[in-house]
Design an enzyme around this catalytic site. Structure first.
Site: not given
Length: 335
Positions: A55, A111, A139, A160, A200, A224, A226, A292
């Protein structure tokens, strides 16, 4: 042009502390979201592949132009590579000249966590002491430490499907001033939690837990989801929650709200920071920040990093651009 490497980021965090960095970044994000209409905004440009996505994320105002290159390849960890890597550039909008080229793998994690905490400032109960996080990958620690800057956390529950990821998470946070409570399932982790983070990485449609597992007054920070075709939460929860997103045109394509549409979205985040719309209105409502990741957050992070690099004399100045004596004689540099 100043270049900031991973080593420079390590030196910066060691010098000022991750807590101070989060404080400054949350403040910077809040100021920038509050001047939303100063920016030229657009959804990110995504190129999808069978194994992931690459992206480009641009954002600009009249002073600076910023963009980030970032990928998302969840299968990378099986071969010892990060699932997300990134780099970014900040330029002078008046001349087009680059000012900063920076690593953004660490900066993106910072961020993303700071944006989560900023949204929770308006959406979570201010006395929240219990946080649950589902997904303890790259993350996770950043998220918890950012929330700790704004909330009096005493107990962090975590789950997890990968035991090694849970062990890593516990090892990295063992010296912090809150209890760590490993859980056997996602549903066990979220019960009676005041704040729930879903983080996740796997693609596809999931139901990490059900609406009945969530206590009244819970704030959910969903990071998670996105990309198109991915979600972590059941549609019933979206119907019950007050939903806030970053940038609606992008969230409708990539976020949890793929499942329900624009009519269920209460606000964009800037509408909370400016007071245009309310965040949490009572102790019992369920709130959801469907995050996202948006380019304005990268703009804020790069601007802050540029400022800190100057303050702490970090990074290297590179002769990246040609400087001919006659700006119309570029060929002369090769003659």
């Amino acid at each position: 042009m100043k270049v900031i490497t991973v080593q420079d980021m390590q030196q910066l965090i060691a010098a000022i502390g991750i807590e101070v960095f989060f404080d400054r970044l949350i403040d910077t994000l809040e100021r920038d979201f509050s001047r939303w209409h100063d920016f030229r905004l657009s959804p990110r440009h995504a190129t999808h592949y069978a194994r992931g996505v690459i992206e480009l994320m641009p954002c600009a105002d009249d002073r600076f132009y910023a963009f980030k290159y970032v990928n998302g390849h969840p299968g990378n960890t099986a071969s010892g590579k990060l699932s997300v890597v990134a780099m970014g550039q900040l330029s002078d909008a008046q001349t087009g000249y680059p000012l900063l080229l920076a690593e953004m793998t660490l900066l993106t994690a910072l961020r993303t966590a700071a944006t989560s905490a900023l949204a929770a400032k308006y959406m979570a109960r201010p006395d929240a002491e219990t946080l649950a996080i589902i997904g303890t990958g790259a993350q996770a620690e950043f998220q918890v430490l950012a929330f700790k800057r704004l909330f009096p956390l005493k107990d962090v529950r975590y789950y997890d499907k990968d035991p090694a990821a849970m062990a890593k998470f516990a090892r990295n946070l063992k010296a912090r001033d809150f209890a760590l409570s490993p859980c056997g399932t996602a549903r066990e982790a979220v019960r009676q939690a005041a704040i729930v983070i879903t983080a996740t990485a796997a693609y596809g449609r999931q139901r990490l837990f059900e609406l009945r597992d969530i206590a009244p007054g819970t704030h959910i920070n969903a990071i998670g989801c996105d990309c198109p075709g991915k979600n972590e939460l059941p549609p019933e929860l979206l119907e019950a929650a007050k939903i806030v997103v970053e940038y609606l045109p992008q969230s409708l394509v990539e976020g949890e709200v793929q499942q329900c549409g624009a009519d269920r979205v209460h606000a964009e985040l800037w509408e909370l920071t400016t007071g245009r719309k309310p965040g949490r209105e009572n102790r019992d409502e369920i709130t959801l920040f469907d995050s996202v990741g948006f380019a304005l957050e990268d703009y804020s992070a790069l601007c802050l990093l540029h400022q800190l690099a100057l303050e702490y004399a970090l990074g290297q100045e590179l002769e990246w651009l040609p400087e001919p004596a006659d700006p119309k004689d570029l060929f002369g540099l090769l003659a």
